[in-house]
Write a protein that holds these residues in place. Structure first.
Motif: not given
Length: 512
Positions: A19, A24, A38, A197, A42, A72
């Motif tokens: 994670k 990202d 995702c 998030p 996520c 997410c």
């Protein structure tokens, strides 16, 4: 990180299992069993590796039939660092798409700006991103639509056109396809206030309207970034060099006016531990996506600080500076032509003198605007090159040689001989700058670093850099320092920030 990371399945699986939020925006995970996609970080339990496929963009996931995860919110990931650290056609195309070029000028306009045929542009984007320019622009429109649906009380019709959709029907169909919810259902699910998030644009309800008729309301949102981020030099630089009337630091935020494609706007940006608080007021809602993109570019929010700092730490002299304040960003600009003009005004003078010269230009040639904050001091847009084209150089309180440099720059910008937009080819633009009278390496390289966004631009002749080099025991002559800095590539512009930060100059201090 490397280009095409989504093709390294083993590495992507490791990132998803851990994670890791640093990934990202670099790639997206599509889950075969659920039909959703995702971000790597996520929070749900990761699927089995055999049920994961990886895509380089949200648009590619959408084209493959996957819906955005409601948990997410992958559409709110920071942008891929690739597009701000490369100067090839794909990266330049992505910067143009983020700036709304496809929505305003279509794919032919995008191709013309890049100097390619539409077929060449489509082929290159499809090969690297799994989606063509129309799909990439569509994904961006969907993201803007979701932001407006969840954070404002705007009618859906206004949101559709503000997000860049050609019709309400297309808006409805796209939202349903991407998010598996009708626009009204998407709004109903959004609480009045939520953090979302970490690092994402958490919804913050606003009142009023963003419509071009009447008084526009401010829209508050959160600009995500990859941690870490040290804000001192970033906001300190912007505040210390702020041009009166155009920029100011007030109430813990950097505020400035924005010249946008359909009108103008005002923005206030303030650093927070896990995001940048952004408050936008626009005269035309169609400029929202462009305004957000330019603010992110101004603050260098799509950078990959881990990759940058890991490289700079390999130098034992820079390592302590990086460890002390990791995640320094390069303060950039919302208007490349504006910055070039200001760079000329700042040649061989103090920061205070450069501000004074710029403020005189603003008062005489800037477009007056009314600050929406009754206590604010924003009064003008910075004058465009066209507004400066008929300026009498004798009215400039500058040495004669610098007046010639100023007028030559303005003429080149107006005539189109010099293009400094997000589509600029960095080496070509730098060469054209150096060909102008009065442009030496320092001026060309500071424009390359802060206006064009070249992450490897370097300033070996800068007095602050040479002073820092001497104090740190680095070579202080330009040639020797450039040779030593070869090990810092391709991140020399970030090394400049760390070296500048060794000084007590106000540009390195976060204002109170």
């Amino acid at each position: 990180m490397q280009k095409g990371m989504h093709t390294d399945t083993e590495r992507c699986v490791r990132a998803v299992r851990s994670k890791d939020a640093r990934f990202d925006g670099w790639f997206f995970t599509a889950v075969l069993t659920t039909g959703i996609y995702c971000r790597p970080s996520c929070p749900v339990v990761p699927p089995k590796p055999e049920n994961m496929v990886f895509h380089p963009s949200a648009a590619a996931c959408q084209q493959a039939g996957f819906r955005a995860c409601k948990r997410c919110r992958p559409d709110t990931s920071p942008g891929s660092p690739e597009w701000n650290q490369r100067a090839d056609a794909v990266a330049r195309a992505m910067r143009l798409i983020a700036d709304g070029t496809v929505d305003r000028e279509g794919v032919p306009g995008l191709a013309a700006r890049l100097g390619y045929s539409t077929r060449q542009v489509e082929r290159q984007l499809l090969a690297e991103l799994g989606a063509g320019p129309l799909a990439l622009a569509r994904a961006q429109r969907a993201q803007t639509a979701r932001l407006l649906i969840e954070t404002t009380a705007l009618p859906m019709t206004e949101i559709a056109f503000a997000a860049g959709f050609s019709s309400v029907r297309t808006f409805n169909d796209t939202v349903r396809e991407v998010f598996a919810l009708a626009p009204s259902d998407l709004r109903a699910r959004a609480p009045k206030r939520t953090r979302g998030p970490a690092g994402t644009r958490g919804p913050v309800r606003t009142s009023g309207t963003l419509a071009s008729t009447g008084t526009p309301a401010a829209l508050s949102l959160r600009l995500p970034f990859r941690a870490p981020l040290t804000p001192d030099n970033l906001f300190g630089h912007l505040a210390a060099t702020a041009v009166p009337g155009v920029e100011e630091w007030r109430d813990g935020a950097y505020r400035r006016t924005l010249r946008l494609p359909h009108g103008h706007g005002f923005v206030a940006l303030a650093p927070r531990p896990d995001h940048i608080a952004c408050r936008l007021t626009l005269t035309d809602p169609r400029d929202l996506t462009v305004a957000i993109s330019r603010c992110r570019r101004l603050l260098d929010l799509d950078a990959d600080p881990v990759a940058v700092d890991d490289r700079l730490r390999t130098d034992p002299v820079l390592a302590p500076l990086v460890d002390k304040a990791p995640g320094r960003r390069v303060p950039r600009t919302v208007d490349e032509a504006e910055f070039a003009v200001r760079a000329v005004l700042g040649q061989q003078v103090s920061t205070a003198a450069a501000r004074t010269h710029a403020a005189r230009l603003v008062t005489a040639y800037g477009e007056p605007v009314a600050d929406p904050d009754p206590e604010g001091g924003l009064t003008h847009l910075f004058p465009s090159p066209e507004a400066l084209a008929d300026l009498d150089p004798e009215t400039l309180a500058l040495p004669r040689a610098r007046r010639a440099t100023f007028t030559t720059l303005v003429r080149a910008l107006v005539d189109g001989d010099l293009r400094l937009g997000v589509e600029s080819d960095w080496p070509e633009a730098r060469a054209k700058l150096l060909a102008l009278p009065g442009f030496g390496p320092w001026t060309a390289d500071v424009i390359a670093m802060r206006a064009l966004g070249d992450p490897d631009a370097f300033l070996p002749t800068d007095l602050g850099i040479r002073r820092a080099a001497r104090e740190l025991g680095l070579p202080s002559t330009p040639a020797a320092l450039t040779a030593r800095a070869a090990a810092w590539r391709p991140w020399r512009a970030y090394a400049v920030q760390y070296l500048w930060a060794t000084d007590s100059h106000p540009i390195n201090v976060l204002p109170a």
